[in-house]
Design a protein around this motif. Structure first.
Motif, mmCIF file in Angstrom:
data_model
loop_
_atom_site.group_PDB
_atom_site.id
_atom_site.type_symbol
_atom_site.label_atom_id
_atom_site.label_comp_id
_atom_site.label_asym_id
_atom_site.label_seq_id
_atom_site.Cartn_x
_atom_site.Cartn_y
_atom_site.Cartn_z
ATOM 1 N N UNK A 286 -40.000 28.499 12.594
ATOM 2 C CA UNK A 286 -40.395 27.768 13.858
ATOM 3 C C UNK A 286 -40.393 26.169 13.577
ATOM 4 N N UNK A 287 -40.912 25.948 12.220
ATOM 5 C CA UNK A 287 -40.764 24.415 12.133
ATOM 6 C C UNK A 287 -39.506 24.153 11.542
ATOM 7 N N UNK A 288 -38.603 24.769 10.987
ATOM 8 C CA UNK A 288 -37.160 24.503 10.499
ATOM 9 C C UNK A 288 -36.319 25.629 11.060
ATOM 10 N N UNK A 289 -36.054 25.518 12.403
ATOM 11 C CA UNK A 289 -35.239 26.699 12.739
ATOM 12 C C UNK A 289 -33.846 26.682 12.065
ATOM 13 N N UNK A 290 -33.127 27.757 11.570
ATOM 14 C CA UNK A 290 -31.920 27.681 11.028
ATOM 15 C C UNK A 290 -30.777 27.967 11.897
ATOM 16 N N UNK A 291 -31.262 28.519 13.012
ATOM 17 C CA UNK A 291 -30.307 28.754 14.157
ATOM 18 C C UNK A 291 -29.421 29.850 13.587
ATOM 19 N N UNK A 292 -29.286 30.262 12.524
ATOM 20 C CA UNK A 292 -28.319 31.542 12.350
ATOM 21 C C UNK A 292 -28.882 32.925 11.996
ATOM 22 N N UNK A 293 -30.094 32.963 11.638
ATOM 23 C CA UNK A 293 -31.004 34.154 11.570
ATOM 24 C C UNK A 293 -32.188 34.409 12.279
ATOM 25 N N UNK A 294 -32.712 35.622 12.424
ATOM 26 C CA UNK A 294 -33.875 35.858 12.677
ATOM 27 C C UNK A 294 -34.847 36.083 11.453
ATOM 28 N N UNK A 295 -35.416 35.326 11.196
ATOM 29 C CA UNK A 295 -36.136 35.153 9.677
ATOM 30 C C UNK A 295 -36.791 36.632 9.532
ATOM 31 N N UNK A 296 -37.729 37.251 10.366
ATOM 32 C CA UNK A 296 -38.350 38.369 10.160
ATOM 33 C C UNK A 296 -37.232 39.460 10.031
ATOM 34 N N UNK A 297 -36.206 39.438 10.731
ATOM 35 C CA UNK A 297 -35.303 40.469 10.626
ATOM 36 C C UNK A 297 -34.421 40.409 9.138
ATOM 37 N N UNK A 298 -34.110 39.421 8.896
ATOM 38 C CA UNK A 298 -33.729 39.188 7.525
ATOM 39 C C UNK A 298 -34.485 39.302 6.374
ATOM 40 N N UNK A 299 -35.628 38.934 6.577
ATOM 41 C CA UNK A 299 -36.597 39.367 5.539
ATOM 42 C C UNK A 299 -36.801 41.047 5.128
ATOM 43 N N UNK A 300 -36.752 41.662 6.315
ATOM 44 C CA UNK A 300 -36.882 43.044 6.074
ATOM 45 C C UNK A 300 -35.805 43.694 5.569
ATOM 46 N N UNK A 301 -34.514 43.293 6.045
ATOM 47 C CA UNK A 301 -33.202 43.608 5.333
ATOM 48 C C UNK A 301 -33.094 43.502 3.940
ATOM 49 N N UNK A 302 -33.779 42.095 3.648
ATOM 50 C CA UNK A 302 -33.543 41.747 2.324
ATOM 51 C C UNK A 302 -34.332 42.556 1.441
ATOM 52 N N UNK A 303 -35.651 42.808 1.725
ATOM 53 C CA UNK A 303 -36.434 43.766 1.083
ATOM 54 C C UNK A 303 -36.230 45.227 0.867
ATOM 55 N N UNK A 304 -35.351 45.707 2.109
ATOM 56 C CA UNK A 304 -35.136 46.869 2.096
ATOM 57 C C UNK A 304 -33.793 47.108 1.049
ATOM 58 N N UNK A 305 -32.891 46.042 0.978
ATOM 59 C CA UNK A 305 -31.898 46.012 -0.020
ATOM 60 C C UNK A 305 -32.358 46.112 -1.498
ATOM 61 N N UNK A 306 -33.608 45.225 -1.637
ATOM 62 C CA UNK A 306 -34.160 45.101 -3.035
ATOM 63 C C UNK A 306 -34.792 46.622 -3.368
ATOM 64 N N UNK A 307 -35.390 47.316 -2.455
ATOM 65 C CA UNK A 307 -35.883 48.599 -2.667
ATOM 66 C C UNK A 307 -34.774 49.551 -2.937
ATOM 67 N N UNK A 308 -33.777 49.505 -2.226
ATOM 68 C CA UNK A 308 -32.639 50.443 -2.424
ATOM 69 C C UNK A 308 -32.036 49.993 -3.695
ATOM 70 N N UNK A 309 -32.069 48.890 -4.026
ATOM 71 C CA UNK A 309 -31.370 48.498 -5.602
ATOM 72 C C UNK A 309 -31.939 49.067 -6.728
ATOM 73 N N UNK A 310 -33.558 48.954 -6.556
ATOM 74 C CA UNK A 310 -34.505 49.585 -7.404
ATOM 75 C C UNK A 310 -34.091 51.035 -7.416
ATOM 76 N N UNK A 311 -33.881 51.967 -6.389
ATOM 77 C CA UNK A 311 -33.640 53.336 -6.358
ATOM 78 C C UNK A 311 -32.464 53.544 -6.879
ATOM 79 N N UNK A 312 -31.384 52.827 -6.784
ATOM 80 C CA UNK A 312 -30.159 53.154 -7.246
ATOM 81 C C UNK A 312 -30.326 53.210 -8.887
ATOM 82 N N UNK A 313 -31.169 52.607 -9.327
ATOM 83 C CA UNK A 313 -31.267 52.427 -10.932
ATOM 84 C C UNK A 313 -31.883 53.870 -11.505
ATOM 85 N N UNK A 314 -32.432 54.755 -10.569
ATOM 86 C CA UNK A 314 -32.979 55.906 -11.021
ATOM 87 C C UNK A 314 -32.484 57.062 -10.586
#
Length: 1005
Positions: A286-314
């Motif tokens: 809200x303070x520094x709008x990027x105009x390209x991404x929905x931050x909450x959506x981007x965060x959740x997708x990024x975290x999900x990718x991290x979680x899947x990355x860890x799962x791929x290791x086991x």
């Protein structure tokens, strides 16, 4: 030239495909279990489902056009590749449901545990082989979950050789240059992901990637380092995670195997876990709008990718080494003090465990050696103050239980199968009582379930991790959970722990930071459990005694509030007492053992707390005597006289008022008060008994005062104390015997102990001998004839003792013994009395007036026994050599009275080498004078050489003070003139007698 195609089929590929229709089927069986809470929770917090999309992107980096421009090839290949690697921006803004690998709607819904299939274990727990179905039914995980539940790529044809070459070329250019814009970074990452899909069938790709892993790791490391730590405005992180996952599915691991890869793993973990909370990220947008991404959506997708990355290791982790690495990376974040960091780490580990449990295929050797630490950490998180963390951890614990069972089945050999089955049966019974849903509300139940499967080393890890949880001051609930887990595990594991000293060390260190009364009570009860088990009693006591004295308030509280079952109280107090007694039994060193001081202070604290009251009463005699001996040892000592272990008082100053003696006096006082000896305490206080005990010269008076008080007020207790003294009199050291003898002075009925007391007459410690004589003086009138004669023989050896008081009192007791002889027994001791005459007569010339006076008194008693009347000259106090006429009268009396009864001449000659000059001089003078009254005929027969210069064969031990040869000629060269002259006169008389048989009248007087 490119390497030829292998013609291999398609393999498992990326797990990041978004789908609106793919769902894992529900498990068939006994009812439809509830949907996985972790799945719903992760979707709600860490995915884009139901999150409003952001603005439309400027370009679709995964469109067919992009692939054609950057990789070439036909549209079909491009579409297939695009499907395999859909751009993050497209996913971020889509309304498609994002399905996490391994997290179907049926996911561990088996929390309503299915247990009925283990009836066979109940029937015969030792005769059956373990099967997967046993484990699945216990944990509630479906066996079908072993089938790969990852979404497979849509079957595609191979990417053309030209496309592969172009992808390799574009990646190679990055290795030789640098990435500037986000577009270039995403292009590189997606090219690498696309290239990874060709690994199953293209040797050129395989060769290229394997030869450039170091370059790939370097670039990924650089990309993550360039991402801001406290904001999220691009999808580069997400694409890095996706790329690593894609390569992991093709057995290319970029996070394991070398230091640079480990650094990359650490960096990417930190980059996602340490991001600000979602709320903060939204505020930043809200303070520094990027105009390209929905931050909450981007965060959740990024975290999900991290979680899947860890799962791929086991997915393929037969030795659990990947799990071990992941846990090491996540460990500090699972213990983070920041709620959002702890929540992310917990959610990630829960998903890793879920994935691992569904794809578990273990092989020896197993590399995961931190199971106890892992279980404890997840159990603490189940009690987290943040509800989401607790719920995620509870789901993770459910999967960890399954992993643990499989792990134990793998490492147990057939001989141990019965033990494992018993553990599984216990687990089954507990799970019938508890649901996984309860884990986050009652974490201690986890300890009950996992305890059966943890070995001794894992139990140690569990306890140490739990104790670390006590340091979490920011979250009191974590301290509370740690206390519950600790006491539960120690109760259930009984005596299977190792490294107990280390556990005690951490407990003692943590006591000062635990403010919650309930938790403090649990920690102290844990110590109580350890100390009450015989296997650990000495270990725990030994460790607790290695702390500075006086104990601080925390350790004092521990000693005072030990909660021990009644049967164990005596054992614990006895072992503590033995620590002190062993110090007393050791040879005397320059310094007192520190354990002696510490054990004394510990006894004081135990008495004050009064939790071991029954044992204190039972062991009162031993406690009292040991403390009195400790007082005796401590007189005059300061802490500088104690062998304090190095480093014990680092940074601390010891007060000069703190001494070993003050601890011993305190403990003795508290012992009397706690055993209801109030009257005795009062007597000691009124008569300054404590001051007497502390004095070097009056210590024995204090002991006697206390003994008398006990005899007066508590005769039965005093009798028990006296009974204890017998072995101390027999086998104790000087201070044992001295203190014991001090008690005997006040005892009336001790005739049965006379042999022990008589033995004390031979002790080297003067005080012990004097106390023994003092006791015997009171008992001499009650002795039987055999004991009396034995005592008189012993006393005779003390005549002439260099310790003047021993010499004097031994003669006093000898005289008292003669007086107590019954008329019918007089004939039996007459020879002993006659043998004592010469020593008594000569010692009447002793330089010590008290000894000389006592000799004359006892000589009078002997004369009365023999019915003789001594001449008055015997009582003359002047030395004989200055009153020769009086000496002659004495010699004449004894010469005539003893003729034919005692060899006075031989006895007297034995004193010619006495250490004391007055005795030597009197003996030589007496020899010369006695010649007038010897039997000449016998003397002529024997000759006089034995008097002049021969060694006389005698029983030397009966003649105290005798030393060296018994020849008069040697005395002619004595440095003392008076002795030389008297020896010369005596020798002249001897020679005269030998030369002239009838010269009796001519020998000058």
């Amino acid at each position: 030239m490119p390497l030829p195609y292998r013609g291999r089929g398609s393999r498992l590929a990326s797990s990041r495909v978004a789908s609106t229709s793919v769902h894992s089927p529900r498990r068939a069986g006994r009812g439809a279990p509830w949907s996985s809470h972790a799945l719903r929770l992760t979707r709600r917090r860490h995915s884009s489902e139901q999150v409003p999309p952001g603005p439309e992107p400027q370009a679709d980096f995964r469109s067919g056009k992009w692939l054609q421009e950057h990789a070439g090839g036909d549209a079909r290949d491009s579409q297939q590749t695009a499907r395999a690697g859909m751009g993050s921006r497209h996913r971020i803004c889509s309304q498609e449901e994002v399905v996490i690998p391994c997290d179907s709607d049926n996911d561990s819904g088996s929390v309503d545990l299915q247990l009925s299939n283990l009836e066979d274990i109940k029937k015969d727990p030792s005769s059956l082989e373990l099967t997967d179905s046993d484990i699945f039914d216990i944990t509630g995980l479906s066996q079908e979950s072993f089938i790969d539940s990852f979404r497979h790529l849509t079957q595609q044809g191979p990417v053309s050789e030209a496309n592969v070459e172009r992808l390799i070329q574009s990646i190679q250019e990055v290795f030789n240059g640098e990435l500037q814009s986000e577009f270039e970074k995403l292009t590189f990452l997606r090219s690498l992901s696309s290239l990874s899909q060709t690994l199953p069938y293209d040797e050129t790709t395989e060769s290229f990637i394997h030869s450039h892993i170091t370059d790939i790791v370097h670039v990924l490391n650089m990309l993550i380092e360039e991402e801001p730590l406290h904001s999220l405005f691009s999808s580069v992180r997400q694409e890095v995670f996706i790329t690593i996952a894609n390569l992991s599915y093709q057995d290319i691991h970029l996070l394991f195997g070398s230091e640079d890869r480990a650094d990359l793993f650490s960096l990417i973990t930190k980059s996602i876990i340490t991001l600000p909370s979602v709320e903060t990220l939204i505020q930043l947008q809200e303070i520094m709008p990027s105009g390209s991404y929905n931050t909450e959506c981007l965060y959740r997708q990024t975290f999900q990718a991290f979680s899947e990355m860890l799962q791929s290791l086991v997915v393929k982790d037969p030795h659990l080494e990947n799990l071990d690495t992941i846990f090491k990376q996540m460990d500090p974040w699972l213990q983070s003090t920041k709620d959002h960091e702890r929540e992310r780490a917990t959610a990630s580990m829960a998903q890793v465990l879920k994935c691992l449990s569904r794809h578990l295929s273990l092989k020896l050797p197993l590399r995961f050696q931190r199971l106890g630490h892992f279980v404890a950490l997840m159990a603490l998180l189940c009690g987290d103050s943040v509800t989401e963390v607790a719920e995620e951890a509870a789901e993770g614990m459910h999967c960890l239980l399954h992993v643990t069972l499989r792990l134990k089945c793998t490492i147990y050999d057939k001989k141990n199968h019965p033990n494992l089955r018993r553990a599984m049966k216990k687990c089954q019974e507990l799970l019938e009582l508890y649901s996984i849903k309860q884990f986050y509300s009652c974490p201690f139940k986890i300890a009950q379930i996992f305890e059966a499967f943890l070995n001794s080393n894992e139990l140690f890890q569990f306890v140490m991790t739990t104790l670390d949880g006590l340091e979490n001051l920011k979250h009191p609930c974590t301290q509370k959970s740690a206390g519950e887990l600790l006491i539960t595990m120690v109760k259930n594991a009984e005596s299977r722990f190792e490294k107990v000293p280390e556990i005690m060390g951490v407990i003692c260190a943590r006591l000062s930071i635990i403010s919650q009364p309930r938790v403090r009570r649990q920690i102290i009860n844990t110590v109580s459990l350890f100390i009450s088990r015989p296997k650990y009693t000495d270990i725990v006591i030994g460790h607790l005694l290695c702390h500075p004295v006086p104990y601080d308030r925390h350790l004092a509280e521990l000693w005072r509030t030990l909660e021990v079952e009644l049967p164990s109280t005596t054992w614990i107090l006895w072992r503590l007492l033995r620590k002190l007694q062993k110090c007393h039994n050791e040879p005397t060193h320059e310094k007192m053992a520190y354990v002696a001081v510490a054990a004394t202070d510990a006894l004081y604290e135990v008495f004050v707390g009064n939790r071991l009251q029954a044992a204190t009463f039972r062991l009162f005699p031993q406690l009292l005597m040991t403390l009195l001996i400790q007082i005796h040892h401590s007189i005059g000592l300061t802490m500088s006289d104690v062998a304090v272990p190095s480093g014990l008082y680092t940074g601390q100053e010891m007060s000069s008022e703190v001494t070993p003696l003050c601890f011993a006096i305190q403990a003795t006082k508290s012992l009397l008060l706690r055993t209801l000896c109030w009257q005795e305490f009062n007597i000691m206080e009124k008569n300054k008994g404590w001051t007497l005990l502390e004095g070097k010269e009056c210590h024995l008076q204090g002991v006697s005062l206390l003994a008398n008080a006990l005899l007066e007020r508590n005769h039965l207790l005093a009798q028990k104390v006296m009974y204890l003294l017998v072995p101390l009199l027999n086998r104790g050291n000087d201070k044992h015997k001295l203190t014991s003898a001090g008690f005997f002075v006040e005892r009336e009925d001790i005739r049965s102990l006379l042999p022990c007391i008589l033995d004390l007459l031979c002790e080297t410690d003067e005080k012990i001998v004097l106390l023994a004589i003092q006791i015997l003086l009171q008992l001499v009138g009650t002795m039987d004839f055999t004991t009396l004669t034995a005592m008189m023989k012993t006393l005779f050896t003390l005549f002439g003792d260099v310790r003047s008081d021993v010499h004097r009192l031994s003669m006093t007791l000898f005289g008292a013994s003669i007086k107590s002889v019954k008329y019918t027994d007089k004939k039996g001791v007459e020879n002993q009395v006659l043998d004592s005459l010469v020593p008594l007569l000569l010692y009447s010339q002793d330089e010590n007036d008290a000894v000389a006076e006592e000799s004359r008194q006892v000589l009078t008693i002997c004369a009365q026994f023999l019915k003789w009347k001594l001449p008055q000259e015997v009582y003359c106090k002047d030395p004989w050599y200055i009153s020769p006429s009086e000496a002659g009268t004495v010699c004449k009396f004894f010469g005539k009275k003893c003729q034919g009864k005692v060899n006075l001449l031989a006895q007297t000659l034995m004193f010619s080498k006495n250490a004391k000059l007055p005795i030597r001089r009197a003996a030589v003078l007496f020899v010369g004078l006695l010649l007038k009254y010897v039997d000449y005929s016998e003397l002529r027969t024997k000759g006089t050489d034995w008097i002049e210069n021969e060694i006389i064969s005698i029983d030397l031990h009966l003649q105290p003070g005798f030393c060296g040869h018994l020849d008069l000629k040697a005395l002619l060269h004595d440095p003392e003139p008076s002795l030389c002259i008297i020896a010369s006169q005596a020798l002249f008389r001897v020679q005269k007698v030998g030369a002239e048989p009838d010269s009796r009248q001519s020998i000058p007087g």
